[in-house]
Design an enzyme around this catalytic site. Sequence first.
Site, short mmCIF file in Angstrom:
data_model
loop_
_atom_site.label_atom_id
_atom_site.label_comp_id
_atom_site.label_asym_id
_atom_site.label_seq_id
_atom_site.Cartn_x
_atom_site.Cartn_y
_atom_site.Cartn_z
N GLY A 81 0.81 -1.21 0.00
CA GLY A 81 0.00 0.00 0.00
C GLY A 81 0.84 1.26 0.00
N ARG A 145 0.99 -5.85 -4.93
CA ARG A 145 1.09 -6.74 -3.77
C ARG A 145 1.53 -8.15 -4.14
NH1 ARG A 145 -0.93 -4.30 0.75
NH2 ARG A 145 -2.27 -2.47 0.44
N ASP A 176 5.72 -7.62 5.18
CA ASP A 176 5.68 -8.72 4.21
C ASP A 176 6.66 -8.47 3.06
OD1 ASP A 176 3.86 -10.23 5.58
OD2 ASP A 176 2.12 -9.50 4.48
N LYS A 202 8.59 0.79 5.13
CA LYS A 202 7.42 1.60 4.80
C LYS A 202 6.16 0.99 5.39
CE LYS A 202 4.70 0.18 2.36
NZ LYS A 202 3.66 -0.48 1.56
N THR A 203 5.34 1.77 6.05
CA THR A 203 3.94 1.43 6.34
C THR A 203 3.35 2.52 7.20
OG1 THR A 203 2.37 -0.07 7.40
CG2 THR A 203 4.58 -0.07 8.28
N ASP A 205 0.81 2.10 8.96
CA ASP A 205 0.26 1.46 10.16
C ASP A 205 1.22 1.54 11.33
OD1 ASP A 205 -2.01 0.85 8.78
OD2 ASP A 205 -1.60 -1.28 8.57
N TYR A 426 -7.78 6.20 3.22
CA TYR A 426 -7.09 6.60 2.00
C TYR A 426 -6.68 8.07 2.02
CZ TYR A 426 -8.66 2.12 0.21
OH TYR A 426 -8.87 0.78 0.04
N GLU A 427 -7.36 8.87 2.85
CA GLU A 427 -7.02 10.29 2.93
C GLU A 427 -5.57 10.53 3.34
OE1 GLU A 427 -11.42 9.87 3.97
OE2 GLU A 427 -9.53 8.81 4.37
#
Length: 552
Positions: A81, A145, A176, A202-203, A205, A426-427
């Site tokens: 993502g 992905r 992952d 990267k993430t 989250d 997504y914002e």
Amino acid sequence: MTISPLQKARYEYEPKLPGMLRSGIDTIAVKEGAPTQSVADQEAIKALFPNTYGKNEITFVQGESSAKPEKQTVGVILSGGQAPGGHNVISGLYDALKAANPENVLIGFKNGPSGLIEDDFVVFDDDYINAYRNTGGFDIIGSGRTKLETEEQFKVAAEVAKKHGINAIVIIGGDDSNTNAAVLAEYFAANNAGVQVIGAPKTIDGDLKNDDIEISFGFDTATKTYSELVGNIERDANSAKKYWHFIKVMGRSASHVALETALETQPNVCLISEEVAEKKMSLKDLTNYIADSVEKRANNGDNFGVVIIPEGVVEFIPEFSALIAEINELLAGAKADAFNELPTWKEKVEFIKNGLSKEAWEVFEILPENIQQQLFLERDPHGNVQVSLIESEKLFSALVANELKKRAEAGTYKGKFNPLHHFFGYEGRCAFPSNFDADYCYSLGYNAVLLILNGYTGYLSKISNLSKPASEWVAGGMPITKMMNIERRHGEDKPVIKKALVELEGKPFKFFEANRDKWAEETCFLYPGAIQYYGPEEVCDLTTKTLKLEQE
């Protein structure tokens, strides 16, 4: 192409580098640290990665360079993502390669790892890179992905690399994706392919972090974006004084985004999935927890408030998690076809009732009908419930409304409850990166080139000391295997990077825990406002509250 004034200005922003990277690539030396081992399952991980396991952590310092002088051709992949700052990792890669040798080449593989397998690529030049500097998104080459995990894929990757003369591949991704990077690096090393593999963390989250990786890129920008939106809603709530806003934010496995947003905005309620799991909190527990805040505030004349809910919280509620497991089993194989062929929801409910245990049915029965139906929406590739499709913000507001109705009938609650619902996801994923993320990501890319030039493979680009000004940041690298353990995935034991969850004994959660009772009853809202790109450093180069608390 027409561009906005901000976009034009951001193209011209010059990211800050750690001090030791500013003196020139030919004056940077390697300082080797101690050998490493995986966070768990050491013998199993070592057996799976005999060529890349146990390597030393390294730090770059000023000194005599040992970098390889020969021409480099490097491939880069964006995986998973989107996260703000990905374009700057690539910009940093490009600039460092050209600084080392103007003949060096950077090749971008399109649409994620599949671009490497399909040999779908672009060769970057100045004009191409300059159009994406300091901007959000992954549209410079796209992402995907596809997992690189089979022998056949590895062979194709080696052939494509050989065709282009590629000596290194940089994979920009989350846990992952970097697991895949480690596996690919091991394959290339075992087969003497002559191709190094470097990862970048990267993430949004925030669950790719540990003692070495202080923060994953994109988390700073995404949480600042969500915090601006939540702060705007808090200001509106405090103005209108008649709505309770239930806001779901990103975070399937970990609640870092929810916690950081709460630290930035001080809402009345914020659920933390890890605490829900630790305390085995039930739907009733959580419903009463929120309803108590609503009632206390109503007693003060405040019939408004804000609740933040992490995306994956329902998976952490024991009875809800058990219900999902039973539904997954209920709709396995041919049973799914039989269920889908039933013409009405009433008939489907009867099918569900007959297939669930008494305990699971009791949980299902108290859910609002729209949430019941969301449990049976399109399944994931493995046939399981897609938890991210469950509108948990509406679930909790409906359960709270029912609880408040009971309290009103009992005469203990006399307020008004008007809920509104939001989902912020997504914002935040493709926002213009904050100065922090612009600087951090550029440094990650620049640093990755130093790892390549010094012959490292299976390493993650690492920038630390991030709560300090960029001039004091420390550049280096760590073996990806250091972060790995063995987990059961789809019926098999797999080596994976261990996800970092919110630590309930950590300083960020402890600060939140110490203040949340006050926030639940009083109006303590903070309004962080929009990300600032120009102005005083104390405004423009802020780190997250989480990082600041962790590094104190």
